[in-house]
Design a protein around this motif. Sequence first.
Motif, PDB file in Angstrom:
ATOM      1  N   ASN A  22       0.683  -1.081  -0.065  1.00 34.52           N
ATOM      2  CA  ASN A  22       0.008   0.000  -0.087  1.00 34.52           C
ATOM      3  C   ASN A  22       0.728   1.435  -0.076  1.00 34.52           C
ATOM      4  O   ASN A  22       0.408   2.292  -0.558  1.00 34.52           O
ATOM      5  N   TYR A  23       1.954   1.300   0.824  1.00 35.04           N
ATOM      6  CA  TYR A  23       2.769   2.391   0.744  1.00 35.04           C
ATOM      7  C   TYR A  23       3.646   2.741  -0.725  1.00 35.04           C
ATOM      8  O   TYR A  23       3.651   3.747  -1.162  1.00 35.04           O
ATOM      9  N   ASN A  24       3.718   1.690  -1.305  1.00 33.35           N
ATOM     10  CA  ASN A  24       4.303   1.583  -2.694  1.00 33.35           C
ATOM     11  C   ASN A  24       3.352   1.984  -3.716  1.00 33.35           C
ATOM     12  O   ASN A  24       3.793   2.855  -4.328  1.00 33.35           O
ATOM     13  N   LEU A  25       2.258   1.585  -3.547  1.00 32.14           N
ATOM     14  CA  LEU A  25       1.240   2.006  -4.292  1.00 32.14           C
ATOM     15  C   LEU A  25       1.013   3.476  -4.178  1.00 32.14           C
ATOM     16  O   LEU A  25       0.895   4.699  -5.064  1.00 32.14           O
ATOM     17  N   TYR A  26       0.905   4.008  -2.878  1.00 35.99           N
ATOM     18  CA  TYR A  26       0.710   5.440  -2.516  1.00 35.99           C
ATOM     19  C   TYR A  26       1.636   6.258  -3.258  1.00 35.99           C
ATOM     20  O   TYR A  26       1.590   7.414  -3.787  1.00 35.99           O
ATOM     21  N   ARG A  27       3.104   5.911  -2.848  1.00 36.51           N
ATOM     22  CA  ARG A  27       4.188   6.843  -3.530  1.00 36.51           C
ATOM     23  C   ARG A  27       4.238   6.681  -4.854  1.00 36.51           C
ATOM     24  O   ARG A  27       4.602   7.776  -5.632  1.00 36.51           O
ATOM     25  N   THR A  28       3.793   5.645  -5.715  1.00 37.21           N
ATOM     26  CA  THR A  28       3.756   5.581  -7.043  1.00 37.21           C
ATOM     27  C   THR A  28       2.845   6.794  -7.489  1.00 37.21           C
ATOM     28  O   THR A  28       2.863   7.188  -8.520  1.00 37.21           O
ATOM     29  N   THR A  29       1.644   6.613  -6.927  1.00 40.16           N
ATOM     30  CA  THR A  29       0.520   7.680  -7.484  1.00 40.16           C
ATOM     31  C   THR A  29       0.878   8.863  -6.973  1.00 40.16           C
ATOM     32  O   THR A  29       0.754   9.756  -8.052  1.00 40.16           O
ATOM     33  N   GLU A  30       1.525   9.089  -5.972  1.00 44.96           N
ATOM     34  CA  GLU A  30       2.103  10.574  -5.526  1.00 44.96           C
ATOM     35  C   GLU A  30       3.200  11.054  -6.641  1.00 44.96           C
ATOM     36  O   GLU A  30       3.051  12.227  -7.135  1.00 44.96           O
ATOM     37  N   THR A 131      -7.559  13.562  -6.316  1.00 46.37           N
ATOM     38  CA  THR A 131      -6.198  13.277  -7.061  1.00 46.37           C
ATOM     39  C   THR A 131      -5.210  14.338  -6.991  1.00 46.37           C
ATOM     40  O   THR A 131      -3.904  14.119  -6.957  1.00 46.37           O
TER      41      THR A 131
END
Length: 142
Positions: A22-30, A131
Amino acid sequence: MKKFLIIMSIIILIILAAVAYNYNLYRTTELRTQKLNHEYEVFTEGEILGTSLITIINKAVDNNEKNGIKTNDNNMYIENDTTSIKIEVKFLESENIFPMEKIQKLGSEEFIKNYAVMSFKCTKKEYHKKTNNIKYMLFEQI
């Protein structure tokens, strides 16, 4: 006792893996949001020429097409709450504000012929609340 420790270790590993995912997904989105916004915000830091403005308009239209943004009966993009981008331009010789769709309909070549060396400045920009992607930019001829 050994079984209990193994089961607890597996549960902890699963929880850690879920948190890391979830952290990786959040960072990728950011990072994706920052990159997208930077592509547009570069043009808001001062005056730009008409050639740069038509580049931004083409980029926004391409982005809307790529993201499947629908159009209404007048071929104007319908704003959504995540990925749509709208650019409008105000020219000195008119009190009206022109949407990017009308400018593109007239053609990039025609716009460049008339406004290539004219200066424009971004006077307003807005972001999607959901977003934080850029959603609206207003350029005025100066």
